[in-house]
Design a protein around this motif. Structure first.
Motif, PDB file in Angstrom:
ATOM      1  N   ASP A  13     -14.788 -92.288   0.185  1.00  0.00           N
ATOM      2  CA  ASP A  13     -14.405 -93.552  -0.446  1.00  0.00           C
ATOM      3  C   ASP A  13     -12.895 -93.645  -0.687  1.00  0.00           C
ATOM      4  O   ASP A  13     -12.440 -94.281  -1.631  1.00  0.00           O
ATOM      5  CB  ASP A  13     -15.160 -93.748  -1.763  1.00  0.00           C
ATOM      6  N   ASP A  19      -9.334 -95.006  -0.585  1.00  0.00           N
ATOM      7  CA  ASP A  19      -8.815 -96.374  -0.496  1.00  0.00           C
ATOM      8  C   ASP A  19      -7.593 -96.391   0.416  1.00  0.00           C
ATOM      9  O   ASP A  19      -6.538 -95.844   0.072  1.00  0.00           O
ATOM     10  CB  ASP A  19      -8.449 -96.890  -1.889  1.00  0.00           C
ATOM     11  N   ARG A  55     -12.175 -91.695   5.747  1.00  0.00           N
ATOM     12  CA  ARG A  55     -11.945 -92.071   4.338  1.00  0.00           C
ATOM     13  C   ARG A  55     -12.103 -90.832   3.444  1.00  0.00           C
ATOM     14  O   ARG A  55     -12.720 -90.864   2.381  1.00  0.00           O
ATOM     15  CB  ARG A  55     -12.924 -93.152   3.878  1.00  0.00           C
TER      16      ARG A  55
END
Length: 611
Positions: A597, A599, A326
């Motif tokens: 983080d 997406d 990620r």
């Protein structure tokens, strides 16, 4: 044939060999087209896979996986239930049922070039390089240079011989199949779960020659989107930086060269030969012919196309690492997020390499010996020089591998005639490239390090690393130490290698990160293949390059993005760690690496994720 004795300079031992007489070897090269080739393409659809050795060819032995004698892998596949392997079988059946045919116009052009001596459009020269004459001097330096040149020429000639045999085999199959309405390539897997055609010579995983010769047997109308994608595809094949433009920029490139495209199609060898400037010349020529026919027809959008149009991942290994971790920075570098034009990771690395070399070039050579190499190479650094090393970095390329890759690129440019100097310059460039890679992809390095540590823990217990891919395929790394069995003959004592029960700890560790990522890209490709089949598309996969008809590219693009997100929405690393802990409850594994983080859903809107 004749026998002789050779001297192993490292051990000073003599050993017997049986060699082919040069006259016989030359005759075999000329008669390669008449050799019997097993596992030819099939004229009827292959049998569906139903078990480890049940499927594909009707009468030839067929195995779903190429295990190369790895007993544990064979046992793991045979123990897996039919339900567990059903998705894998379905994907291989999908790939095997894609119908192909020979593009006769391209084959005719290749035959003409080959008959006239080759050495054009990437075809090897059919003549050997003449050995340099020995210098009439006692200067040891000049004599050493001559020896280096002789060694280099002999190596080149040996490579040419291999390449000529390879071309003859490919053309022999093409000529045999050219009058068939269509044929099929049964597929099976390597131990990591990557799919390959079982026929080894003329297939779509091969060189530009193979890909130019092959096309879909079924033709489909281009439609408006198909005409657009055919133009983009031609620009991609021409490359030279054009494939890094936006889609509109690539379409403009094609439309600005329509005269060249028409001339290439009409007079491929007698005209201006614009197509020879392409990075993939024979594929480019095939698209020139298809596009010319369409644009000259009364209704271009209704013209029939048999051309496979490719959508390729942007340094796909790093895409998988960015999704695993990620990693926002890594995702942006390899097009997991949208942009006005494709991000080019190779140019980014090249820019970093150039900065390092410019700094080194300003330092006094007596202080930094690399200064001389930096000055020599500073004008040679571009994306092409570092591309192969960047591509293979996530698959475990070593310093030696990087050195050899860059050495080949420098040799192609003929900027360094002195062989020892070429070698030392390639060493410097390889170290600099690997340094730049480490600086740019810290997230990927973290996951690679974690995977390697897990493998080290397992291998230290004399166990191979095993895992199950997200597609249900059991994988066992085959790396074991080799023992010897001595067999006495009248000529010499032969030493046969055989596997022992002891694993190669270092090899298990270093190979696991690239093998694991290969198993993930194989899973993504097979997921996409099955979904494309269900949507009514013709599909062919070449690892991280997905092919379909021009009119169906938009639908394939939607599917492959959906399947990538679906793949990485599963807790892949968590599942892997859990399986390790379940198999080895007494061992302590390192904690999962930290992740960012990013997406994953951004991939769905990324225009240039595959392009």
């Amino acid at each position: 044939m004749f026998s002789g004795l050779h001297l192993d300079r490292k051990s000073s031992r003599r050993y017997g060999v049986i060699e082919c007489d040069p006259l016989v070897r030359k005759g075999l090269e000329k008669s390669a087209r008449h050799m019997v080739i097993p596992y030819l393409p099939m004229l009827v659809p292959p049998l569906n896979w139903t078990g480890y050795d049940q499927g594909a060819y009707f009468f030839l032995p067929s195995y779903v996986m190429r295990i190369h004698g790895a007993k544990q892998q064979r046992v793991a596949i045979k123990r897996a239930s039919r339900n567990q392997l059903e998705p894998v079988f379905k994907a291989l059946d999908t790939l095997g049922n894609t119908k192909w045919r020979v593009n006769k116009r391209i084959l005719a052009v290749i035959d003409r070039i080959w008959a006239s001596g080759g050495h054009l459009a990437g075809l090897v020269d059919r003549e050997d390089v003449h050995l340099p004459e020995e210098p009439q001097t006692e200067d040891e330096a000049e004599i050493q240079k001559w020896r280096w040149k002789v060694k280099s020429v002999k190596k080149d000639n040996s490579e040419r011989h291999s390449q000529r045999c390879d071309v003859e085999l490919k053309l022999a199959v093409a000529r045999k199949m050219k009058d068939e309405e269509g044929f099929y390539y049964p597929h099976n897997l390597d131990f990591r779960g990557r799919a390959y055609p079982m026929h080894p010579y003329l297939n779509h995983l091969g060189s530009d020659v193979c890909r130019g010769i092959l096309e879909f047997a079924e033709g489909r109308p281009l439609g408006k989107s198909g005409l657009r994608w055919l133009k983009i595809h031609l620009a991609n094949l021409y490359a030279g930086g054009v494939d890094k433009l936006s889609y509109d920029g690539r379409i403009s490139f094609t439309e600005n060269h329509l005269d060249d495209i028409f001339d290439s199609a009409d007079r491929p060898l007698e005209g201006q030969r614009w197509w020879l400037g392409a990075e993939d010349p024979f594929q480019c020529l095939a698209v020139c012919i298809n596009l010319s026919e369409a644009l000259r027809s009364p209704s271009p959008e209704t013209a029939i196309s048999h051309t496979p149009v490719h959508q390729d991942g942007s340094c796909n290994g790093l895409q998988h690492y960015a999704a695993l971790g990620r990693d926002k920075l890594g995702a942006a570098a390899v097009n997991l997020v949208g942009g006005g034009k494709p991000a080019d990771v190779y140019s980014g690395i090249a820019a970093r390499v150039l900065d390092i070399m410019r700094r080194d070039a300003e330092i006094d050579p007596e202080i930094n010996p690399n200064s001389m190499h930096a000055k020599l190479l500073v004008d040679q650094v571009d994306r092409k020089l570092v591309k192969q090393t960047v591509m293979t970095s996530v698959y475990g390329v070593t310093y030696i591998g990087a050195r050899d890759q860059i050495k080949r690129r420098l040799k192609e440019r003929c900027i360094i005639a002195d062989v020892p100097q070429l070698y030392s310059a390639a060493c410097y460039a390889a170290k600099t490239t690997l340094t730049a890679l480490e600086e740019m992809f810290e997230g990927a390095r973290g996951i690679m390090a974690w995977l390697g540590e897990c493998a080290k823990v397992i291998a230290s217990e004399n166990q191979p690393v095993q895992w199950t891919t997200p597609f249900g395929l059991p994988v066992v790394q085959p790396y074991r130490q080799l023992g010897r069995q001595l067999i006495k003959t009248s000529l010499q004592v032969l030493s046969l290698q055989r596997e022992t029960d002891k694993v190669m700890v270092r090899r298990q560790r270093t190979a696991f990160p690239p093998n694991f990522v290969h198993s993930l890209d194989g899973s993504h490709m097979m997921m996409t293949a099955v979904a494309c089949k269900e949507a009514g598309l013709n599909f062919a996969g070449v690892h991280d390059s997905y092919w379909t008809h021009a009119c169906d590219v938009n639908e394939m693009n939607r599917i492959l993005r959906d399947k990538f997100v679906e793949l990485y929405e599963t807790p892949i690393l968590e599942n892997l760690l859990e399986s390790f802990q379940s198999s080895f409850p007494d061992l302590k594994f390192p904690p999962l690496p930290e992740r960012g983080d990013f997406d994953l859903r951004d991939v769905l809107q990324s225009t240039y994720f595959f392009n």
